[in-house]
Write an enzyme that holds these catalytic residues in place. Structure first.
Site, short mmCIF file in Angstrom:
data_model
loop_
_atom_site.label_atom_id
_atom_site.label_comp_id
_atom_site.label_asym_id
_atom_site.label_seq_id
_atom_site.Cartn_x
_atom_site.Cartn_y
_atom_site.Cartn_z
N ASP A 210 0.83 -1.20 0.00
CA ASP A 210 0.00 0.00 0.00
C ASP A 210 0.87 1.26 0.00
O ASP A 210 1.87 1.34 0.73
CB ASP A 210 -0.90 -0.02 1.24
CG ASP A 210 -1.90 1.12 1.27
OD1 ASP A 210 -2.77 1.15 0.40
OD2 ASP A 210 -1.79 1.96 2.18
N GLU A 278 1.73 -0.18 -4.88
CA GLU A 278 0.78 0.85 -5.29
C GLU A 278 1.50 2.19 -5.32
O GLU A 278 1.95 2.68 -4.28
CB GLU A 278 -0.40 0.92 -4.32
CG GLU A 278 -1.39 2.02 -4.70
CD GLU A 278 -2.30 2.43 -3.55
OE1 GLU A 278 -3.41 2.89 -3.83
OE2 GLU A 278 -1.89 2.27 -2.38
#
Length: 547
Positions: A210, A278
């Site tokens: 993330d 990401e």
């Protein structure tokens, strides 16, 4: 449930290259105990569905212990399962079952920040001289008491929160309750590498990382410069968010981050594990993807937000994106997604007809890179309309009604047509189940040979059947009006791919050489009697050549 691992490529460290990864948002996939919230045993129950799609791996969004202010992306214990999702024993069952079905398991690691109730932060904020006092990003106020710089939070407002105990500000790039870890501290890095080791030893095959470019900040805490209005876009934050008004030079994308990523790759390497990062950056996303995936000692894959865009991609747009990838990330590897848990579902976002949805699916399976598909995407689910009083997402509550948040793409997965909750739960679902979704449930589509779910299976199977589509080289993309075309090559095999990205017919000149049409199961056109290719609206043409 006891199974025998049957991963066909268990020793293949490049299994991720060209893989199809199925994203699961665990709160909304399957509830096994009737509390209205999806859980790990619910995922175990539905893994055969994912295997039937032909996916290579699953990516499971966070299930760690958390106060759930950001629904698991605020972690309070990296090495345990939140009771609402089950237990570590349930996770072990998930790993065993997935491997028995030939699926690898990737989990979502949120390393840039923790919850403010994580024991690390509770100790850090207690004083300025404890063992973890600098495990988070703390800074003194300016002489007038204001925050140390102008950095902004993605969730709105300043990225700094005053803490009376230390009489300092702490950095939070997201919610106030999500303080950022200080990656300049080697002890923090080692603690997070231990988290990776914990899950690798438990059998995971990789990680989705993330906000990978948020890990490290500018140690000098320099102000971000303003971003000219003409350069702003809403790919990372909605247009109503002042976050778009800055060029984020100093609060993220710090070059020292590469050193940490090399350490993480070294931890992963003995396990044959892979990571997809990401990259959250509206201006430099592809460039950062190239930096983070170059060579053999960084991350295997990253995805930026170009195909998570708001406007429906044109042939020229796709060609421009891929040309930029060739320019700034030629030595890297992209992972493409149309939808995920943070954006409006792409069928709604792009206003796709069923024919267009099929064509974009086929295109994705032919592009160079790996692929992420999001739960319910295979059903063609539209964005659900969630009333304000039913909202759970703090992002949507903050910016309502101009931005309705992320709940519309997070509503429960629908399995059964003859059930008001779509077979997701026997209780009250945590978000309302859309009646329109129920009509498109898995059971309804399984019984319909023309349903989108079968097209996804055929497109994934076609990708797996042709190594050129999984790992092959790709020529520069060509554009002729609304028609996009390119050639993928692996060894002595070439596959020519053309796509009519419009609702009007187009003609295409056949490529020179001895080609034969393939992909009829995907609606591929054939050479006509006059030797040309006549593409109908939203129709592909795919041809094979072997020397």
């Amino acid at each position: 449930m006891t199974t025998t691992p049957v991963l066909s490529n268990v020793n293949d460290k490049d299994w991720w290259r060209g893989a199809v990864i199925y994203q699961i948002y665990p709160r909304s996939y399957q509830d096994s105990n009737g509390d209205g919230i999806g859980d790990l045993l619910g995922i175990v129950q539905r893994l055969p569905h994912i295997a039937s799609m032909g996916a290579d791996a699953v990516w499971i969004s966070p299930f760690f212990t958390s106060p759930m202010k950001d629904f698991g992306y605020d972690v309070s214990d990296y090495c345990d399962v939140d009771p609402m999702f089950g237990s570590l024993a349930d996770f072990d069952a998930l790993i065993e079952t997935a491997h028995g079905l030939g699926l690898r398991v990737m989990i979502d690691l949120v390393l840039s920040h923790t919850s403010d109730v994580h024991p690390w932060f509770e100790q850090s904020r207690s004083s300025t001289d404890n063992d973890k006092s600098d495990w988070y990003v703390w800074a003194d106020p300016k002489p007038d008491g204001n925050p140390p710089n102008n950095w902004l939070s993605i969730f709105g407002g300043p990225a700094w929160q005053w803490d009376a105990r230390r009489e300092q500000y702490y950095l939070h790039n997201f919610l106030v309750s999500q303080p950022d870890l200080n990656f300049h501290n080697p002890d923090v890095q080692e603690a997070l590498l231990d988290v990776a080791r914990f899950w690798l030893n438990r059998g995971v095959d990789g990680f989705r990382l993330d906000t990978i470019n948020f890990y490290m900040h500018d140690a000098q805490l320099r102000d971000n410069p303003p971003l000219p209005k003409e350069k702003r876009n809403a790919n990372i934050a909605p247009s109503v968010n002042p976050y778009n008004h800055q060029e984020h030079l100093y609060d993220k994308n710090h070059p020292e981050n590469l050193n940490f990523l090399r350490k993480l790759r070294a931890v992963m390497e003995p396990f044959g594990a892979a990571a997809v990062g990401e990259v959250g950056d509206a201006q430099r996303g592809l460039e950062i993807m190239g930096e983070y995936t170059a060579g053999n000692d960084l991350m295997q894959m990253c995805y930026a937000f170009e195909l998570l865009s708001g406007d429906r991609p044109t042939a020229q747009f796709v060609a421009d994106v891929m040309a930029q990838v060739d320019d700034v990330a030629a030595d890297g590897w992209a992972c493409w997604a149309y939808s995920n848990h943070d954006v409006v579902r792409h069928v709604t976002r792009w206003g796709l007809t069923p024919a267009a949805a099929r064509l974009f699916t086929t295109l994705m399976m032919c592009l160079r890179g790996s692929v992420c598909i999001y739960q319910g995407e295979e059903l063609g689910l539209q964005e659900a309309d969630v009333a304000f009083e039913d909202l759970q997402d703090p992002y949507g509550i903050e910016f309502w009604p101009e931005f309705k948040g992320r709940d519309g793409c997070r509503t429960p997965m629908v399995w059964e047509r003859d059930n008001s909750c779509g077979g997701f739960t026997t209780g009250q679902p945590w978000l309302p189940v859309s009646s329109e979704h129920v009509a498109n449930a898995v059971s309804a589509q399984e019984d319909d040979p023309a349903a989108l779910i079968h097209h996804y299976r055929r497109a994934i199977a076609f990708r797996h059947a042709h190594e050129a589509l999984k790992t092959g080289d790709c020529t520069p993309l060509s554009v002729d009006g609304d028609v996009l075309s390119f050639t993928r090559t692996s060894g002595n095999t070439k596959i020519f791919c053309a796509f009519n990205l419009s609702d009007t017919p187009s003609d295409l000149t056949a490529p020179a050489g001895d080609w034969h049409a393939v992909g009829g199961e995907l609606g591929s056109a054939h050479l006509s009697a006059d030797g040309g290719i006549h593409l109908g609206p939203w129709q592909p043409y795919i041809a094979l050549q072997q020397n």
